[in-house]
Design an enzyme around this catalytic site. Structure first.
Site, PDB file in Angstrom:
ATOM      1  CB  SER A  74      -0.914   0.217   1.936  1.00  0.00           C
ATOM      2  OG  SER A  74      -1.954   0.837   1.414  1.00  0.00           O
TER       3      SER A  74
ATOM      4  CG  ASP B 188      -7.029  -3.885  -3.872  1.00  0.00           C
ATOM      5  OD1 ASP B 188      -7.392  -2.690  -2.651  1.00  0.00           O
ATOM      6  OD2 ASP B 188      -5.670  -3.899  -3.383  1.00  0.00           O
TER       7      ASP B 188
ATOM      8  CG  HIS C 288      -5.631  -3.148  -0.036  1.00  0.00           C
ATOM      9  ND1 HIS C 288      -5.133  -2.534  -0.057  1.00  0.00           N
ATOM     10  CD2 HIS C 288      -4.822  -2.883   1.334  1.00  0.00           C
ATOM     11  CE1 HIS C 288      -3.975  -1.470  -1.011  1.00  0.00           C
ATOM     12  NE2 HIS C 288      -4.232  -1.421   0.705  1.00  0.00           N
TER      13      HIS C 288
END
Length: 453
Positions: free
Chosen positions: A282, A384, A415
């Site tokens: 991320s 995601d 995710h």
């Protein structure tokens, strides 16, 4: 996933600096101990139940002035009405509108009536704790955090072989910000390839605990079972959050400690210093190429769900996806426009000031990836909803013509790179599970090609 306030409470995942934070409107620490620990059953319900209902009704209606007016003097001095609005809006951006609630527990602690309520949103549940002065009926504390999971832990991941590695406690960084960490060291003499893991946004612990999952623990133990040593550590905002203040930069939050971690791992006698990799998730994926460039001696990077859009646009996208109230979306859009114009002033977006967003925007992950000139593996889960195909396409365009780049979408993963089905949403993060084995396979093949499972 940002921080406001900076706390080590359980997290609510969202791809923004605030997302990993719960709503903490009071620490509920009075007379030296936590209100949340009930001392004895409440003798009556009545008025305090009604105060709880009134407070939650005000929050559902987003009548922040009414809710703020119920706070006692200590609460009002600690939490402004604007902060109440900002942090509650972030929860709506993650979970959608508040639909209903019910009081599940009544107790007394330290002379206060305590009510615990289960809050049901469109896309998940949270738990609220409200502390009330029984004499004045003022609210002395208000805490919202993830619901404790009644589910049993997920069975051990099949790709983890505990007899093939050992865990070693280590430290990362220098005073005054020394961070605790864990090395998973494969059995044998080495030299081993090594990996440093970089967290997403927010005050993450070394395991990257999000809901009921421990993403980095899975990655570390899965890779160590394949003969790859892994260093993971507590993030600076997790350990020292309250000391950092509003002037914190991305370097303070991530980069300085990550570069120190790479250097520490390369110095280990059992490590092959020419085969050290950085894996970021991320926000960590966005910054991993920069960490590798600044470290100078990195063999390659893995980008797990890297955002390709500006993070404020990612946050807006998530708010729309989960069905946040239109007025909250409009307010967020107004603030994003001000950030872009440099006119946010004293206001904040997702709890962070203009200075942070300006600093974050200056970090170009794609440009750094091209500058790195080392092998790059980019993975995204097909389910995601936080980092979407538009993000992946930005990386494809930006890295077009760059050698040694592999970009892969893994079908059915979210995710957190956990398998699922149906329409994805934040509620699934509360279900105990592990990173999918296909991710471990991909990472091991990239870092140590040809190595036996």
């Amino acid at each position: 996933m940002p921080f406001l306030p900076r706390t080590r409470e359980a997290e609510v995942p969202l791809m923004s600096r605030l997302a990993a934070l719960p709503l903490i409107l009071s620490t509920l620490i009075l007379a030296g101990s936590a209100v949340g620990a009930a001392d004895k059953p409440a003798p009556t319900a009545g008025a305090s139940d009604q105060i709880t209902e009134t407070l939650l009704s005000a929050m559902k209606a987003q009548n922040y002035s009414a809710a703020f007016g119920m706070f006692d003097a200590t609460m009002r001095s600690a939490v402004s009405e604007e902060k109440l609005r900002t942090v509650w809006s972030a929860q709506l951006g993650t979970f959608g509108p508040l639909v209903s609630w019910r009081i599940t527990q009544s107790a007394q602690a330290q002379g206060l009536d305590v009510r615990i309520a289960l809050l049901k949103f469109d896309h998940g549940e949270l738990q609220a704790t409200v502390a009330i002065h029984p004499d004045t009926q003022e609210v002395a504390g208000f805490v919202i955090k993830p619901v404790p999971s009644p589910a049993k832990p997920a069975p051990p991941a099949l790709y983890v072989h505990p007899s093939d590695f050992r865990a070693v406690d280590v430290s990362v960084g220098t005073a005054p910000f020394v961070l605790g960490g864990t090395l998973t060291v494969p059995v044998g003499l080495g030299p081993f390839p090594g990996v440093v893991l970089l967290h997403g946004s927010g005050p993450q612990d070394r395991d990257e605990t999000i809901g009921a999952s421990k993403v980095f623990k899975d990655l570390a133990e899965g890779l160590a079972s394949r003969g790859i040593e892994v260093l993971r550590y507590d993030k600076r905002t997790f350990v020292y959050g309250p000391q950092l203040g509003d002037s914190i930069s991305v370097d303070d939050e991530v980069t300085v400690d990550a570069v120190a971690a790479v250097a520490a791992l390369r110095a280990r006698p059992e490590i092959d210093p020419q085969r050290v990799f950085v894996i970021g998730h991320s926000l960590g994926a966005l910054l991993a190429p920069e960490v590798a460039v600044r470290s100078e001696h990195v063999a390659g990077v893995v980008l797990l769900a890297p955002p390709g859009r500006a993070l404020w646009d990612v946050a807006l996208s998530q708010m729309r996806y989960v069905g946040a109230p239109p007025k909250d979306i409009a307010e967020a859009e107004r603030k994003v426009a001000q950030i872009k114009d440099g006119t946010l002033g004293a206001e904040r977006f997702l709890g962070a000031p203009q200075s942070y967003w300006k600093d974050l925007a200056a970090h170009d992950g794609i440009a750094m990836a091209k500058k790195l000139a080392k092998p790059i593996l980019l993975l995204r889960g097909g389910r995601d909803y936080q980092v979407i195909e538009e993000d992946l396409e930005a990386w494809r365009r930006g890295l077009a013509g760059t050698p040694n780049v592999e970009i892969v979408t893994l079908t059915g993963l979210n995710h957190l790179f956990i398998s699922g089905s149906g329409r994805p949403g934040p509620g699934e993060y509360g279900k105990p599970d592990h990173v999918d084995g296909s991710v471990i396979d991909k990472l091991a093949a990239f870092i140590a090609p040809g190595k036996a499972e």
